[in-house]
Scaffold this active site. Structure first.
Site, PDB file in Angstrom:
ATOM      1  N   ARG A  27       0.826  -1.221   0.000  1.00 55.03           N
ATOM      2  CA  ARG A  27       0.000   0.000   0.000  1.00 55.03           C
ATOM      3  C   ARG A  27       0.852   1.259   0.000  1.00 55.03           C
ATOM      4  O   ARG A  27       0.547   2.217  -0.726  1.00 55.03           O
ATOM      5  CB  ARG A  27      -0.942   0.025   1.209  1.00 55.03           C
ATOM      6  CG  ARG A  27      -2.020  -1.032   1.160  1.00 55.03           C
ATOM      7  CD  ARG A  27      -2.843  -1.039   2.428  1.00 55.03           C
ATOM      8  NE  ARG A  27      -1.959  -1.226   3.571  1.00 55.03           N
ATOM      9  CZ  ARG A  27      -2.080  -0.602   4.743  1.00 55.03           C
ATOM     10  NH1 ARG A  27      -3.051   0.250   4.945  1.00 55.03           N
ATOM     11  NH2 ARG A  27      -1.237  -0.836   5.705  1.00 55.03           N
ATOM     12  N   ASN A  45      -6.075  -1.925   2.967  1.00 49.34           N
ATOM     13  CA  ASN A  45      -6.175  -3.377   3.111  1.00 49.34           C
ATOM     14  C   ASN A  45      -7.620  -3.734   3.406  1.00 49.34           C
ATOM     15  O   ASN A  45      -8.347  -2.972   4.044  1.00 49.34           O
ATOM     16  CB  ASN A  45      -5.306  -3.872   4.271  1.00 49.34           C
ATOM     17  CG  ASN A  45      -3.845  -3.970   3.909  1.00 49.34           C
ATOM     18  OD1 ASN A  45      -3.466  -4.004   2.753  1.00 49.34           O
ATOM     19  ND2 ASN A  45      -3.006  -4.002   4.922  1.00 49.34           N
TER      20      ASN A  45
END
EC number: 3.6.1.7
Length: 102
Positions: A27, A45
């Site tokens: 990420r 997530n």
């Protein structure tokens, strides 16, 4: 300064990345790449082990971002990239952010 043509070609897509993509700074790397490409939106997530991203940009910017999401991080093993078009009207994002897990 962006031209009006670029503003009209703005697209928004919700992308779910499935595979081994959590626990390796995927990420954070996604945020860096999106900012390099001037793509706006967010990434987070999901509890099911996938990563979800809302991407906003020109078709060309989004195509480059899809390529990165699929193959841009060597530590990640992406099995599937599911892209869903978000129909207008949609929120206009100013930057690209890292959101908490959903």
């Amino acid at each position: 300064m962006e031209s009006h043509e670029n503003e009209w070609s703005l697209e928004t897509r919700l992308v779910q990345v499935r595979g081994q993509v959590q626990g390796m700074d995927y990420r954070e790397a996604c945020v860096r790449r999106a900012r390099e490409l001037c793509v706006t939106g967010w990434v987070r997530n999901r509890m099911d082990g996938s990563v979800e991203a809302m991407l906003q940009g020109s078709p060309e910017q989004l195509a480059e971002m899809y390529d990165w999401l699929s193959e841009g991080m060597s530590a990640a093993l992406v099995d599937e990239l599911e892209v869903t078009e978000v129909q207008p009207p949609f929120v206009r994002f100013d930057n690209f952010e890292l959101l908490p897990t959903l």
